[in-house]
Design a protein around this motif. Structure first.
Motif, PDB file in Angstrom:
ATOM      1  N   UNK A   1       3.598  -2.334   7.655  1.00  0.00           N
ATOM      2  CA  UNK A   1       2.146  -2.285   7.508  1.00  0.00           C
ATOM      3  C   UNK A   1       1.649  -1.066   8.266  1.00  0.00           C
ATOM      4  N   UNK A   2       0.726  -0.310   7.659  1.00  0.00           N
ATOM      5  CA  UNK A   2       0.168   0.853   8.341  1.00  0.00           C
ATOM      6  C   UNK A   2      -1.352   0.790   8.292  1.00  0.00           C
TER       7      UNK A   2
ATOM      8  N   UNK B   1      -2.430  -0.359   4.542  1.00  0.00           N
ATOM      9  CA  UNK B   1      -1.469   0.156   3.572  1.00  0.00           C
ATOM     10  C   UNK B   1      -0.125  -0.498   3.854  1.00  0.00           C
ATOM     11  N   UNK B   2       0.490  -1.011   2.815  1.00  0.00           N
ATOM     12  CA  UNK B   2       1.790  -1.670   2.952  1.00  0.00           C
ATOM     13  C   UNK B   2       2.859  -0.750   2.364  1.00  0.00           C
ATOM     14  N   UNK B   3       3.820  -0.395   3.201  1.00  0.00           N
ATOM     15  CA  UNK B   3       4.889   0.531   2.831  1.00  0.00           C
ATOM     16  C   UNK B   3       6.198  -0.215   2.641  1.00  0.00           C
TER      17      UNK B   3
ATOM     18  N   UNK C   1      11.015   6.017   2.054  1.00  0.00           N
ATOM     19  CA  UNK C   1       9.777   5.252   1.935  1.00  0.00           C
ATOM     20  C   UNK C   1       9.148   5.443   0.565  1.00  0.00           C
ATOM     21  N   UNK C   2       8.464   4.391   0.081  1.00  0.00           N
ATOM     22  CA  UNK C   2       7.568   4.533  -1.049  1.00  0.00           C
ATOM     23  C   UNK C   2       6.238   5.093  -0.574  1.00  0.00           C
ATOM     24  N   UNK C   3       5.332   5.305  -1.529  1.00  0.00           N
ATOM     25  CA  UNK C   3       4.033   5.898  -1.202  1.00  0.00           C
ATOM     26  C   UNK C   3       3.021   4.882  -0.690  1.00  0.00           C
ATOM     27  N   UNK C   4       3.360   3.596  -0.815  1.00  0.00           N
ATOM     28  CA  UNK C   4       2.488   2.576  -0.251  1.00  0.00           C
ATOM     29  C   UNK C   4       1.484   1.998  -1.231  1.00  0.00           C
ATOM     30  N   UNK C   5       0.991   0.815  -0.912  1.00  0.00           N
ATOM     31  CA  UNK C   5      -0.119   0.174  -1.614  1.00  0.00           C
ATOM     32  C   UNK C   5      -1.240  -0.022  -0.614  1.00  0.00           C
ATOM     33  N   UNK C   6      -2.430   0.525  -0.946  1.00  0.00           N
ATOM     34  CA  UNK C   6      -3.594   0.358  -0.071  1.00  0.00           C
ATOM     35  C   UNK C   6      -4.289  -0.942  -0.457  1.00  0.00           C
TER      36      UNK C   6
END
Lengths: 110, 119
Positions: A37-38, A85-87, A100-105
């Protein structure tokens, strides 16, 4: 080429509205799959590691699952504080690094 | 300290300037990683240290990038003659697990990063 793809790029939910985030991967030998989590202005914070297909892990309103091609992060009855954002990331046998993927906000409206 | 500490939090540099970014890992963590995160993207690997040894620098984008960890604790990432494409957040992560192969299969502890803007 090893690749991690996350979808959707962004997701807006109402508080209490459950949903799932997807992480699909194409890698030459998965060793582990991670969810982080970011929060804005912060570094990624570890949530889960999954090592084999069929494995599941839970933490509060979050549950992570893993198949041979993808992982899902299920969020049940989310609260505004779950907005972040979940990575997704993978460690692979062909390279001693994490991809890493680009994430989901994710945004949760009260 | 309680976590990984990075300084400065923000750095603005004019194109062509040299910059130095500092990372204080969690005490006792032998593995240290530097990552670069562009806006809207996931972190990308730059380099790896086990104690004071730099065992992997395959992710450094050019010879303008240099990292060191002389005493096996604090690390510095230096960028010479900065360019606009160097603008990004630079993240440091540490782990108590030794060995890049092993450390990358366990959780990492990240700092809050240094946001570098090159004008």
């Amino acid at each position: 080429e090893d690749q991690v793809t996350q979808s959707p790029e962004a997701l807006r939910l109402q508080e209490g509205e459950s949903s799932s985030l997807n992480c699909s991967y194409t890698v030459s030998g998965l060793r582990g799959l991670f969810w982080y989590r970011q929060d804005p202005g912060k570094g990624p914070e570890f949530l889960f590691t999954l090592y084999s297909a069929g494995e599941e892990k839970e933490k509060e309103r979050l549950k992570a699952t893993l198949t041979k091609k993808e992982s899902f992060l299920h969020i049940t009855a989310p609260k505004p504080e779950d907005s972040a954002t979940y990575l997704c990331a993978v460690s692979v046998s062909s390279a001693s690094k994490i991809i890493f993927g680009s994430g989901t906000r994710l945004s949760i409206r009260p | 300290g309680a976590g990984v500490s990075q300084s400065p939090r923000y750095k603005v540099a004019k194109r062509g300037q040299d910059v130095a970014l500092r990372c204080d890992p969690i005490s006792g963590h032998v593995s240290l990683f530097w990552y670069q995160q562009a806006l809207g993207q996931g972190p990308e690997f730059l380099t790896y240290f086990q104690n004071e040894a730099q065992l992997d620098k395959s992710g450094l984008p050019s010879d303008r990038f240099f990292a060191e960890r002389p005493e096996g604790s604090v690390s510095t990432l230096k960028i010479q003659r900065t360019q606009q494409e160097d603008s990004a957040v630079y993240l440091c992560a540490s782990s108590w697990v030794a060995g890049q192969y092993s450390a990358t299969n366990e959780k990492l502890f990240f700092g809050s990063g240094t946001q570098l803007s090159v004008l």
